[in-house]
Structures are given as structure tokens and as C-alpha cells.
Design an enzyme around this catalytic site. Sequence first.
Site, PDB file in Angstrom:
ATOM      1  N   GLU A  60     -22.299 -36.123   4.866  1.00  0.00           N
ATOM      2  CA  GLU A  60     -22.141 -35.939   3.757  1.00  0.00           C
ATOM      3  C   GLU A  60     -21.864 -37.268   3.294  1.00  0.00           C
ATOM      4  O   GLU A  60     -20.556 -37.141   2.434  1.00  0.00           O
ATOM      5  CB  GLU A  60     -21.249 -34.962   2.739  1.00  0.00           C
ATOM      6  CG  GLU A  60     -22.251 -33.471   3.578  1.00  0.00           C
ATOM      7  CD  GLU A  60     -21.682 -31.975   2.342  1.00  0.00           C
ATOM      8  OE1 GLU A  60     -20.658 -32.548   1.449  1.00  0.00           O
ATOM      9  OE2 GLU A  60     -21.655 -31.491   2.713  1.00  0.00           O
TER      10      GLU A  60
ATOM     11  N   GLU B 226     -25.518 -26.598   7.655  1.00  0.00           N
ATOM     12  CA  GLU B 226     -24.464 -25.949   6.431  1.00  0.00           C
ATOM     13  C   GLU B 226     -25.026 -25.463   5.448  1.00  0.00           C
ATOM     14  O   GLU B 226     -25.915 -25.630   4.684  1.00  0.00           O
ATOM     15  CB  GLU B 226     -23.351 -26.865   6.017  1.00  0.00           C
ATOM     16  CG  GLU B 226     -22.328 -27.916   7.130  1.00  0.00           C
ATOM     17  CD  GLU B 226     -21.613 -28.266   5.965  1.00  0.00           C
ATOM     18  OE1 GLU B 226     -21.219 -28.153   5.191  1.00  0.00           O
ATOM     19  OE2 GLU B 226     -20.387 -29.553   7.001  1.00  0.00           O
TER      20      GLU B 226
HETATM   21  C1  FCB Z   1     -19.198 -29.105   2.887  1.00  0.00           C
HETATM   22  C2  FCB Z   1     -18.344 -29.941   3.626  1.00  0.00           C
HETATM   23  C3  FCB Z   1     -17.877 -28.362   4.603  1.00  0.00           C
HETATM   24  C4  FCB Z   1     -17.108 -27.629   4.145  1.00  0.00           C
HETATM   25  C5  FCB Z   1     -18.202 -27.070   2.633  1.00  0.00           C
HETATM   26  C6  FCB Z   1     -17.937 -26.097   2.310  1.00  0.00           C
HETATM   27  O1  FCB Z   1     -19.488 -30.247   2.235  1.00  0.00           O
HETATM   28  O2  FCB Z   1     -19.135 -30.991   4.528  1.00  0.00           O
HETATM   29  O3  FCB Z   1     -17.054 -29.596   5.284  1.00  0.00           O
HETATM   30  O4  FCB Z   1     -16.024 -28.266   2.997  1.00  0.00           O
HETATM   31  O5  FCB Z   1     -18.744 -28.133   2.031  1.00  0.00           O
END
Ligand code: FCB
Length: 506
Positions: free
Chosen positions: A232, A413
Site C-alpha cells: 500500500e 487483504e
Molecule cells: C491495511 C494495512 C494493514 C492493516 C489493515 C487494517 O491498510 O495494510 O497493515 O492495518 O489495513
Amino acid sequence: MAVLSRRHLHRRAERSAVRAASGDPGRATGTGTGRALAEPTDATGTDPAGGGSATPAVRHRPDPERPIGLHFPNNFRWGAATSAYQIEGAAKEDGRGESVWDTFSHTPGRTRGGDTGDVAADHYHRYGHDLDLMRELGLHSYRFSISWPRIQPDGTGQPNRRGLDFYRRLVAGLLERGIEPMATLFHWDLPQALQDLGGWEQRDVAYRFAEYAQILFRALGSEVPVWLTINEPKTVVQNGYLSGHHAPGRPDADAAYLVAHHLQLAHGLAVQALRAERAACRIGPALNLHPCYPADGSPAAAAAARLYDGYENRLYLDPIFLASYPADVLADLGPASRLAGGIHDGDLDVIAEPIDLLAVQYYTPFYVAADGSTVRRWPTSEADWQQIHPDGMFDALTRVHREYGTVPITITENGLPTPDRLAADGSVDDPGRVAFLRDHLAAVHRAISTGVNVESYHVWSLLDNFEWAEGYQQRWGLIYVDYPTQRRILKRSAHWYRRVIAENAI
Ligand code: FCB
């Protein structure tokens, strides 16, 4: 437009300053109040941007675990994700150097309750048990990150053998259990020594990153089949620099976009470093994508949403896939921006070095009003920046496929925080997580059915962990961590996920 969006950037920075002053470290750009998610999405209404597309609706279903009969492709892989600073602890062990997150979390007022990652989920010591839990869930894939300051305590030079050995043990433990390792090279814990030299504002840090990557490719390249470069970049840009509520806590909009370029240069250099090793592994970036929908049907809202999308998505997708920065964003930043001045000849070719796969992370969409501000439209989770909108997953995935081609996608994620409590009978009941994951998986399934090549899915997160500026208050894990004892308890969602994996279906 330029004026509006700059004003918007400043509003973001102001909001974060207000949060800091009120002791609420906040998280991102959401406007919500932090209301807890009770049940699955039940929002209705029309969507000017088509964001209300029709994932099989699962609304007000009394039992979120009831199968809805969607089978995934036979070779689909199920996983869970973590990152080093959020779970490892052992901040001073085995020669680990300091990272920007050590500095930041130890600075009074930066994190909720002054929480730090010093101990976190103590995974550094308990990884063997955590590996057993992964096997119990039946995971096919585990996505973790490597702590740069464990490998190079000062960010340069010879690797620290004890740091490397930890990841060697972890990877060996995964392979012994039949779980595929997926390693992220950078999940925000920049060595503090490099920050002291200017951090990601310095072009040189991208070259230091490529050297660090090369150390890992040589040490673990034959055991780790998938590498992710930068986690990210946008969150570093927006939270670390635009608002400053993440490390390194330096609110400076002009620096922010130069940092964006250097992060992406670092990505490209790491891809080139892997190619130079002629290793058989695959590599790609991990991007958090946010569909940006106009908040109403006006042309002004459509234009504002388009530019917002430029800052949220195209600024990171275009260089990698198209070897160019989006013209509207460059124009909006202006010719004198540090981004414009920081792009050297050949940089975009480096950034666009072909990748093997794209890691997509999806949490929330944005609804953008005509004046460039965002509005809340769907229920939020305990993270006030997160609106629960599973169709956004479908829209993000199909958009990549439509506009950037058929690159294989791994979802690295997706998840939410819920108000989990350890009950007297030793269980943790989190039906909101089950419903959330099921609805988002239904959207993934629908994207696959329309031809998007999604090969795997990782829940964020395997374990409850240190959620950055929010500290330990939010619980994002499938597995509950009782921090005082470090006992792990499988939540209801973990039991459900184990069945999903076993049946390859929701
Ligand atoms: C993302 C991050 C991860 C965690 C989630 C909730 O943006 O990559 O580390 O904080 O959010």
C-alpha cells in the site's frame, strides 16, 4: 478542479490535526463516527456510478454461516495475512534495528493509549504455535512481511544473520505444514537510520530497498514462491505524509507525492533485482484499491470522483501497468510539484517492469461529492474510515481486469474490526466478521465468474494485532489474542473459515 482538490488535501490534514489534538489518532480519510458493525450490509438505494451492482444479496440472514452454495475454482487458494511490526514484538532482539514505527509509537500522543509494537502478539517467539494454528485452519497460503530493520538494522550493508534466520525458520515451518509462503518486502517499517537521512523523500532509499530485496531473494528465493514489493504505497503517502497520523508523521502534501514516486521506483527496482537473480519466483505490488463513486448524479460529482480516483487508484496502477502517471493528477498537482520534478528519465520504465501478479487489498469505497469531499453512504465498521460495501470488491477487481489487462490477481487483504470479547465459556463470537467475509467472498466469486483471474484470497488478519495508530483497541483477527497471557483463541469466524477452506465454497 485543482483548487478544489488541493483544498480537499488540506481538509484531510486539518481533520487529522483535530484528531491528534483530541487524542484520537484516527486512521484515514473517513468521515464516520466509528459506529460498530452489527450485521451485514443492508443499505439500499441507487448508485450513480453503478456501484450498487448485484452481488447475490445476503441481507438480514439470521445465520451468517449458512452456506450460500458458491463453489470456488478447484485451484483457488485460501490464506490469511499479517505484517511484521503488527505481530512480531521482540523489538530489541537478535540485532534488530529501530524502524520508523518504533520511533513513532514511542512518541507521546501518536498512538491510541500510547500502544507500541514492542511486544505485539509476540509472534517472534510464538511463531511455532501460530504455524500450528494456520495448519489447523487449513490455510494454503500465508502472507507475512519481513522486517527490514531485522535484516539490515541500519538499512544498509551486510545482513544480520539472526534476523534472516528467523524468517528461514518461519518459511521452513510453513513449508513443513504444506502452507505456501508469500512474503512482503516492505510493510511500512522503514529502518529509522534511513528516515534520519530523509526517508522516502530521498531517491537513494529506493536503491537501498533494492539491495535489501536482493539479500532476501538470495537467502529465501528458492523457498518463497511469491514476493510482494511495497504494501500500500498510498497509505504511506496519505497517512505518513499527507495527514501525518502514521509514521513518519510528517504532514507535507508536496513531499507526499515525491514519496509516492520513490516508493514506486523502489518497487520497480526490486522487480528488476528479482529478474537479475533469474529466480523462479513471482513478484508484484500490493495495492489497496478504492472504487470512487460520485455521491450524486451531477456532472460536477462525476468529475470530482474521477480526480479522486486518480489520487486513490490510478496514481499507483498507471505507472505500473501503463508506464505513465495519470495526466489529470499531474495537472492537478501542478508543474512545480516535487513529484513532477522527481521523475527522472527512465524511471517509468523501471516502475513498469512487467509483474507476475497484482496483490489487491480492498476495504472501503469512497463516495465523492461535487466539491471533492467524501460522504458516508454505507454502515461503517469499528474503523470509522471503513464503509461496508462488498460490491466495491467486485468493482475493484473487474476494473483492474477491464482497464489494465489480465494479470493474475491475489487478494492479500480484506477484513474488518469487530467488538470481539472473550466469553466466560472461552469462545469469541464474531458473526459480523463471518457475514462480512461471506459477502465479500460472494463478490470475489462473481468477479471470477465474469472472467477475472483471481487466484487466491487472504483474510486480514490471521491474528489480532497492533493496528498502527489505533493500537490494540481494534481487533481484526480470525484468531483472538488475549494480550496479557498471549493466549490464542479461534473466533467463530476462524471455525467458519476452516469449513469454507475445506469445502472450497461459501
Ligand atoms: C491495511 C494495512 C494493514 C492493516 C489493515 C487494517 O491498510 O495494510 O497493515 O492495518 O489495513
